[in-house]
Scaffold this motif. Structure first.
Motif, PDB file in Angstrom:
ATOM      1  N   ALA A 106       0.822  -1.215   0.000  1.00 25.32           N
ATOM      2  CA  ALA A 106       0.000   0.000   0.000  1.00 25.32           C
ATOM      3  C   ALA A 106       0.852   1.260   0.000  1.00 25.32           C
ATOM      4  N   HIS A 107       0.254   2.348  -0.474  1.00 25.46           N
ATOM      5  CA  HIS A 107       0.864   3.675  -0.334  1.00 25.46           C
ATOM      6  C   HIS A 107       0.785   4.054   1.138  1.00 25.46           C
ATOM      7  N   ALA A 108       1.731   4.852   1.596  1.00 22.93           N
ATOM      8  CA  ALA A 108       1.756   5.269   2.994  1.00 22.93           C
ATOM      9  C   ALA A 108       0.617   6.239   3.297  1.00 22.93           C
ATOM     10  N   VAL A 109       0.134   6.142   4.524  1.00 24.63           N
ATOM     11  CA  VAL A 109      -0.853   7.077   5.045  1.00 24.63           C
ATOM     12  C   VAL A 109      -0.088   8.083   5.891  1.00 24.63           C
ATOM     13  N   ARG A 110      -0.410   9.356   5.768  1.00 24.18           N
ATOM     14  CA  ARG A 110       0.275  10.391   6.549  1.00 24.18           C
ATOM     15  C   ARG A 110      -0.170  10.358   7.999  1.00 24.18           C
ATOM     16  N   ASP A 111       0.790  10.483   8.904  1.00 24.47           N
ATOM     17  CA  ASP A 111       0.521  10.650  10.328  1.00 24.47           C
ATOM     18  C   ASP A 111       0.515  12.132  10.628  1.00 24.47           C
ATOM     19  N   GLY A 112      -0.636  12.721  10.813  1.00 23.01           N
ATOM     20  CA  GLY A 112      -0.714  14.135  11.161  1.00 23.01           C
ATOM     21  C   GLY A 112      -0.528  15.049   9.973  1.00 23.01           C
ATOM     22  N   GLU A 113      -0.626  16.336  10.273  1.00 19.47           N
ATOM     23  CA  GLU A 113      -0.480  17.370   9.256  1.00 19.47           C
ATOM     24  C   GLU A 113       0.989  17.745   9.107  1.00 19.47           C
ATOM     25  N   GLY A 114       1.375  18.104   7.902  1.00 23.50           N
ATOM     26  CA  GLY A 114       2.731  18.585   7.673  1.00 23.50           C
ATOM     27  C   GLY A 114       2.920  19.960   8.294  1.00 23.50           C
ATOM     28  N   GLY A 115       4.130  20.252   8.686  1.00 20.02           N
ATOM     29  CA  GLY A 115       4.431  21.550   9.273  1.00 20.02           C
ATOM     30  C   GLY A 115       4.636  22.611   8.213  1.00 20.02           C
ATOM     31  N   ASP A 116       5.120  23.769   8.658  1.00 23.65           N
ATOM     32  CA  ASP A 116       5.394  24.869   7.741  1.00 23.65           C
ATOM     33  C   ASP A 116       6.540  24.515   6.799  1.00 23.65           C
ATOM     34  N   PRO A 117       6.534  25.079   5.584  1.00 28.52           N
ATOM     35  CA  PRO A 117       7.661  24.888   4.668  1.00 28.52           C
ATOM     36  C   PRO A 117       8.930  25.475   5.282  1.00 28.52           C
ATOM     37  N   PHE A 118      10.063  24.955   4.882  1.00 24.35           N
ATOM     38  CA  PHE A 118      11.336  25.453   5.396  1.00 24.35           C
ATOM     39  C   PHE A 118      12.393  25.362   4.305  1.00 24.35           C
ATOM     40  N   ALA A 119      13.475  26.125   4.489  1.00 25.72           N
ATOM     41  CA  ALA A 119      14.552  26.178   3.504  1.00 25.72           C
ATOM     42  C   ALA A 119      15.586  25.107   3.795  1.00 25.72           C
ATOM     43  N   LEU A 120      16.108  24.523   2.734  1.00 21.32           N
ATOM     44  CA  LEU A 120      17.261  23.622   2.828  1.00 21.32           C
ATOM     45  C   LEU A 120      18.377  24.226   1.984  1.00 21.32           C
ATOM     46  N   PHE A 121      19.507  24.499   2.623  1.00 19.10           N
ATOM     47  CA  PHE A 121      20.705  24.951   1.936  1.00 19.10           C
ATOM     48  C   PHE A 121      21.631  23.749   1.769  1.00 19.10           C
ATOM     49  N   PRO A 122      22.622  23.794   0.879  1.00 15.83           N
ATOM     50  CA  PRO A 122      23.517  22.645   0.705  1.00 15.83           C
ATOM     51  C   PRO A 122      24.063  22.142   2.047  1.00 15.83           C
ATOM     52  N   GLY A 123      23.918  20.844   2.257  1.00 15.92           N
ATOM     53  CA  GLY A 123      24.360  20.205   3.492  1.00 15.92           C
ATOM     54  C   GLY A 123      23.291  20.140   4.563  1.00 15.92           C
ATOM     55  N   ASP A 124      22.229  20.954   4.464  1.00 16.86           N
ATOM     56  CA  ASP A 124      21.128  20.898   5.427  1.00 16.86           C
ATOM     57  C   ASP A 124      20.344  19.612   5.225  1.00 16.86           C
ATOM     58  N   THR A 125      19.680  19.163   6.296  1.00 23.23           N
ATOM     59  CA  THR A 125      18.939  17.917   6.227  1.00 23.23           C
ATOM     60  C   THR A 125      17.516  18.062   6.756  1.00 23.23           C
ATOM     61  N   ALA A 126      16.668  17.178   6.283  1.00 22.54           N
ATOM     62  CA  ALA A 126      15.306  17.028   6.770  1.00 22.54           C
ATOM     63  C   ALA A 126      15.104  15.537   7.003  1.00 22.54           C
ATOM     64  N   LYS A 127      14.159  15.189   7.874  1.00 20.26           N
ATOM     65  CA  LYS A 127      13.954  13.766   8.148  1.00 20.26           C
ATOM     66  C   LYS A 127      12.478  13.413   8.112  1.00 20.26           C
ATOM     67  N   VAL A 128      12.238  12.145   7.875  1.00 23.14           N
ATOM     68  CA  VAL A 128      10.896  11.592   7.868  1.00 23.14           C
ATOM     69  C   VAL A 128      10.999  10.163   8.415  1.00 23.14           C
ATOM     70  N   THR A 129       9.979   9.709   9.122  1.00 25.49           N
ATOM     71  CA  THR A 129       9.969   8.350   9.660  1.00 25.49           C
ATOM     72  C   THR A 129       8.832   7.567   9.030  1.00 25.49           C
ATOM     73  N   VAL A 130       9.148   6.361   8.575  1.00 28.53           N
ATOM     74  CA  VAL A 130       8.150   5.465   8.006  1.00 28.53           C
ATOM     75  C   VAL A 130       7.928   4.328   9.005  1.00 28.53           C
ATOM     76  N   ALA A 131       6.669   4.113   9.369  1.00 27.51           N
ATOM     77  CA  ALA A 131       6.282   3.044  10.297  1.00 27.51           C
ATOM     78  C   ALA A 131       5.559   1.963   9.509  1.00 27.51           C
ATOM     79  N   THR A 132       6.091   0.739   9.550  1.00 31.98           N
ATOM     80  CA  THR A 132       5.503  -0.371   8.813  1.00 31.98           C
ATOM     81  C   THR A 132       5.226  -1.533   9.761  1.00 31.98           C
ATOM     82  N   PRO A 133       3.989  -2.026   9.809  1.00 28.79           N
ATOM     83  CA  PRO A 133       3.697  -3.183  10.655  1.00 28.79           C
ATOM     84  C   PRO A 133       4.532  -4.393  10.210  1.00 28.79           C
ATOM     85  N   ASN A 134       5.004  -5.164  11.170  1.00 24.49           N
ATOM     86  CA  ASN A 134       5.772  -6.365  10.850  1.00 24.49           C
ATOM     87  C   ASN A 134       4.875  -7.389  10.165  1.00 24.49           C
TER      88      ASN A 134
END
Length: 187
Positions: A106-134
């Protein structure tokens, strides 16, 4: 001829608070002809070509595997490209894929609403967590456990896919054990 300036919230975040007063004072990047939209300064949205995706953490609890992925902004692709890009708090889509990129499960279902947009400059990072039932939580004949080769992420305003190789087993039946994905946050 009426003149005004418009900078979206995402673009203003990239420009920074110090740059906005300079724009308001009448800098050429801030003024736009209402009809032609000329001169509006903007920063491009992050695309799959701007980012390198890596798996950075993995854990399990209560019959679910949690995998954290990090998006790292690469240097500009050309001297004319924007230094920064705008990242949004929610993904358009995410799914597990095989070696050819075909969707598994299946396609992933979003947990909650996304936050505000933000800038990424070279070397900056963003993260996301994927939860999958065993897969062990389900009847194998219903789940159809299948090895996957990649996590595929689709970003706003991008026709490409940001993906990373992975080694997971998920339910191939899209009606059983679908993943959930967290909002994207600055790391």
């Amino acid at each position: 001829m009426s003149r005004s300036f418009r900078v979206s919230a995402a673009r203003a975040a990239v420009l920074g608070a110090a740059a906005v007063p300079a724009l308001v004072l009448g800098g050429p990047a801030a003024l736009a002809d209402d009809a032609a939209e000329a001169g509006v300064r903007s920063v491009a949205d992050c695309t799959s070509l701007d980012l390198e995706v890596t798996e950075t953490d993995r854990g399990a609890a209560a019959g679910t595997t949690y995998v954290e992925f990090t998006f790292t902004k690469k240097p500009p692709r050309s001297p004319w490209a924007d230094e920064a890009c705008v990242m949004y708090g929610d993904l358009v889509d995410m799914y597990w894929g095989d070696q050819e990129g075909h969707e598994i499960g299946a396609h992933a279902v979003r947990d909650g609403e996304g936050g505000d947009p933000f800038a990424l400059f070279p070397g900056d990072t963003a993260k996301v967590t994927v939860a999958t039932p065993n897969v062990g939580n389900f009847d194998p004949e219903e789940c159809l456990p299948t090895e996957v080769m990649a996590a595929n992420f689709f970003l706003k305003n991008d026709y490409g896919v940001a993906w990373v190789l992975t080694d997971d087993v998920v339910c191939a039946n899209p009606e059983v054990g679908g993943p959930r994905v967290s909002p994207v946050t600055p790391a």
